[in-house]
Design an enzyme around this catalytic site. Structure first.
Site, PDB file in Angstrom:
ATOM      1  N   GLU A   1      -2.382   3.695  -0.399  1.00 21.27           N
ATOM      2  CA  GLU A   1      -1.437   2.588  -0.241  1.00 21.27           C
ATOM      3  C   GLU A   1      -0.029   3.104   0.063  1.00 21.27           C
ATOM      4  O   GLU A   1       0.748   2.436   0.747  1.00 21.27           O
ATOM      5  CB  GLU A   1      -1.415   1.736  -1.507  1.00 21.27           C
ATOM      6  CG  GLU A   1      -2.673   0.932  -1.762  1.00 21.27           C
ATOM      7  CD  GLU A   1      -2.758  -0.333  -0.913  1.00 21.27           C
ATOM      8  OE1 GLU A   1      -1.709  -0.894  -0.576  1.00 21.27           O
ATOM      9  OE2 GLU A   1      -3.903  -0.744  -0.593  1.00 21.27           O
TER      10      GLU A   1
ATOM     11  N   ASP B   1      -9.508  -7.695   0.347  1.00 23.41           N
ATOM     12  CA  ASP B   1      -9.523  -6.461  -0.443  1.00 23.41           C
ATOM     13  C   ASP B   1      -8.286  -6.474  -1.331  1.00 23.41           C
ATOM     14  O   ASP B   1      -7.393  -7.319  -1.159  1.00 23.41           O
ATOM     15  CB  ASP B   1      -9.510  -5.239   0.473  1.00 23.41           C
ATOM     16  CG  ASP B   1      -9.557  -3.925  -0.308  1.00 23.41           C
ATOM     17  OD1 ASP B   1     -10.463  -3.781  -1.138  1.00 23.41           O
ATOM     18  OD2 ASP B   1      -8.673  -3.080  -0.106  1.00 23.41           O
ATOM     19  N   SER B   2      -8.228  -5.525  -2.251  1.00 20.46           N
ATOM     20  CA  SER B   2      -7.081  -5.445  -3.139  1.00 20.46           C
ATOM     21  C   SER B   2      -5.808  -5.006  -2.426  1.00 20.46           C
ATOM     22  O   SER B   2      -4.714  -5.173  -2.965  1.00 20.46           O
ATOM     23  CB  SER B   2      -7.379  -4.482  -4.295  1.00 20.46           C
ATOM     24  OG  SER B   2      -7.662  -3.192  -3.806  1.00 20.46           O
TER      25      SER B   2
ATOM     26  N   TYR C   1      -7.367  -2.780  -8.002  1.00 22.12           N
ATOM     27  CA  TYR C   1      -8.273  -3.516  -8.869  1.00 22.12           C
ATOM     28  C   TYR C   1      -9.120  -2.582  -9.739  1.00 22.12           C
ATOM     29  O   TYR C   1      -9.614  -2.984 -10.787  1.00 22.12           O
ATOM     30  CB  TYR C   1      -9.243  -4.362  -8.028  1.00 22.12           C
ATOM     31  CG  TYR C   1      -8.681  -5.623  -7.434  1.00 22.12           C
ATOM     32  CD1 TYR C   1      -7.332  -5.952  -7.497  1.00 22.12           C
ATOM     33  CD2 TYR C   1      -9.533  -6.520  -6.770  1.00 22.12           C
ATOM     34  CE1 TYR C   1      -6.844  -7.116  -6.925  1.00 22.12           C
ATOM     35  CE2 TYR C   1      -9.060  -7.692  -6.216  1.00 22.12           C
ATOM     36  CZ  TYR C   1      -7.714  -7.986  -6.280  1.00 22.12           C
ATOM     37  OH  TYR C   1      -7.241  -9.158  -5.723  1.00 22.12           O
ATOM     38  N   GLY C   2      -9.317  -1.371  -9.283  1.00 16.32           N
ATOM     39  CA  GLY C   2     -10.316  -0.497  -9.894  1.00 16.32           C
ATOM     40  C   GLY C   2     -10.059  -0.098 -11.332  1.00 16.32           C
ATOM     41  O   GLY C   2     -10.976   0.313 -12.032  1.00 16.32           O
TER      42      GLY C   2
ATOM     43  N   CYS D   1     -15.292   3.019  -1.914  1.00 15.00           N
ATOM     44  CA  CYS D   1     -14.130   2.128  -1.925  1.00 15.00           C
ATOM     45  C   CYS D   1     -13.618   2.084  -0.500  1.00 15.00           C
ATOM     46  O   CYS D   1     -13.528   3.126   0.165  1.00 15.00           O
ATOM     47  CB  CYS D   1     -13.058   2.668  -2.866  1.00 15.00           C
ATOM     48  SG  CYS D   1     -11.453   1.832  -2.737  1.00 15.00           S
ATOM     49  N   THR D   2     -13.281   0.900   0.002  1.00 12.77           N
ATOM     50  CA  THR D   2     -12.897   0.797   1.410  1.00 12.77           C
ATOM     51  C   THR D   2     -11.545   1.426   1.702  1.00 12.77           C
ATOM     52  O   THR D   2     -11.189   1.599   2.872  1.00 12.77           O
ATOM     53  CB  THR D   2     -12.900  -0.674   1.881  1.00 12.77           C
ATOM     54  OG1 THR D   2     -12.163  -1.485   0.950  1.00 12.77           O
ATOM     55  CG2 THR D   2     -14.325  -1.194   2.007  1.00 12.77           C
ATOM     56  N   HIS D   3     -10.783   1.815   0.674  1.00  9.50           N
ATOM     57  CA  HIS D   3      -9.586   2.621   0.919  1.00  9.50           C
ATOM     58  C   HIS D   3      -9.943   4.044   1.360  1.00  9.50           C
ATOM     59  O   HIS D   3      -9.175   4.676   2.094  1.00  9.50           O
ATOM     60  CB  HIS D   3      -8.729   2.724  -0.353  1.00  9.50           C
ATOM     61  CG  HIS D   3      -7.885   1.526  -0.641  1.00  9.50           C
ATOM     62  ND1 HIS D   3      -8.399   0.366  -1.180  1.00  9.50           N
ATOM     63  CD2 HIS D   3      -6.557   1.310  -0.485  1.00  9.50           C
ATOM     64  CE1 HIS D   3      -7.420  -0.500  -1.345  1.00  9.50           C
ATOM     65  NE2 HIS D   3      -6.292   0.051  -0.928  1.00  9.50           N
TER      66      HIS D   3
ATOM     67  N   CYS E   1     -14.268  -4.826  -0.518  1.00  9.02           N
ATOM     68  CA  CYS E   1     -13.749  -4.183  -1.719  1.00  9.02           C
ATOM     69  C   CYS E   1     -14.925  -3.749  -2.569  1.00  9.02           C
ATOM     70  O   CYS E   1     -15.722  -4.596  -3.013  1.00  9.02           O
ATOM     71  CB  CYS E   1     -12.866  -5.154  -2.498  1.00  9.02           C
ATOM     72  SG  CYS E   1     -12.202  -4.497  -4.046  1.00  9.02           S
TER      73      CYS E   1
ATOM     74  N   THR F   1     -14.869  -2.511  -5.571  1.00 10.06           N
ATOM     75  CA  THR F   1     -14.713  -2.941  -6.960  1.00 10.06           C
ATOM     76  C   THR F   1     -15.170  -4.376  -7.145  1.00 10.06           C
ATOM     77  O   THR F   1     -15.902  -4.693  -8.091  1.00 10.06           O
ATOM     78  CB  THR F   1     -13.247  -2.781  -7.396  1.00 10.06           C
ATOM     79  OG1 THR F   1     -12.870  -1.408  -7.301  1.00 10.06           O
ATOM     80  CG2 THR F   1     -13.047  -3.269  -8.814  1.00 10.06           C
TER      81      THR F   1
END
Length: 271
Positions: free
Chosen positions: A152, A10-11, A42-43, A186-188, A73, A75
């Site tokens: 993040e 993932d990012s 990345y988005g 989004c996996t975040h 991810c 994105t």
């Protein structure tokens, strides 16, 4: 049985939601996780930049003898999955199809919300998958560009006025649209489940891209006879492209395990 590890990338921290699900759903499997923390998010990038980064991420993971890759991810899945699959002779699972299948099963009123990065929303991949699965579904999409940097930064808790204010700004139009199911595309975003759930209310089902992709990976491994010995306990290695201390601190909070001195930094530009 196949004891080779599974690659996950993932990012940044978002893919940890998939790792957390994999620990529960496929506890016997070894995992190699890469978070591209130096280039998150990345988005907001162009499609060309995202594909370049994703190719480097895959090349790094393929330096290990893997049996499959989970692209944790949204994105990358929405912009680059087809290209990556065409370029690699390795099974790859993304997050879009399994997440949309779950959303179609869950919705009662055929009004499905989608929150994702700007790149994922622009791609139209989630909307296309939902309409292919059920043409009667109406999709309400919203890009949430601040969610990733806030996650993040560890701003993921109830009572944090910043994330709660941003969440209300993004989500109120979807709540007012009457959606009964919300895709966290989004996996975040599952890191923000409590905050998102508070805004949307108890009548809205939240569908996690990380969890659904983990179930999809399990189905794929079983179909291809690639499962590891279910009597063993798998191990996970963590790699990042920026400071390991920042990653370990937030990752430890989310995974509820002390990850200090376990992550390693690599130079992703070499790949």
């Amino acid at each position: 049985m196949d004891q080779r590890p599974i690659g996950v990338f993932d990012s940044g921290l978002g893919g940890l939601t998939a790792v957390h699900s994999l620990w529960r759903i496929l506890p016997e499997e070894d995992l190699i996780y890469f978070g591209d923390t130096a280039r998150v998010p990345y988005g907001s990038r162009s499609r060309e930049a995202i594909l370049k980064y994703a190719r480097q991420d895959v090349r790094f993971l393929r330096s290990f003898d893997l049996k499959a890759i989970l692209i944790a991810c949204g994105t990358v899945t929405t912009t680059s999955l087809a290209a990556l699959q065409a370029e690699n002779d390795l099974p790859m699972v993304g997050v879009v199809e399994p997440t949309c299948r779950r959303a179609v099963l869950m919705t009662q009123n055929k009004r499905v919300g989608l929150i994702a990065t700007a790149a994922s929303v622009r791609s139209g991949a989630y909307e296309a998958a939902l309409r292919r699965l059920d043409p009667e579904v109406t999709v309400f999409s919203r890009a949430c560009p601040l969610f990733v940097p806030l996650a993040e930064a560890g701003r993921i808790r109830r009572g944090d006025v910043v994330i709660e204010t941003v969440a209300r700004e993004y989500l109120t139009p979807l709540k007012n649209a009457g959606v009964d199911t919300l895709i966290l595309g989004c996996t975040h975003y599952p890191l923000l489940t409590d905050v998102i759930g508070d805004v949307m209310g108890p009548g809205v089902e939240l569908v996690s891209a990380g969890e659904e992709s983990a179930f999809e990976l399990k189905r794929m491994l079983k179909a291809r006879e690639l499962r590891a010995d279910e009597r063993r306990r798998g191990e996970t290695e963590f790699y990042v492209s920026d400071r390991v201390e920042d990653f370990e601190r937030t990752a430890s909070l989310f995974l509820q395990e002390d990850l200090r001195h376990t992550a390693r930094r690599i130079d992703i530009e070499r790949y």
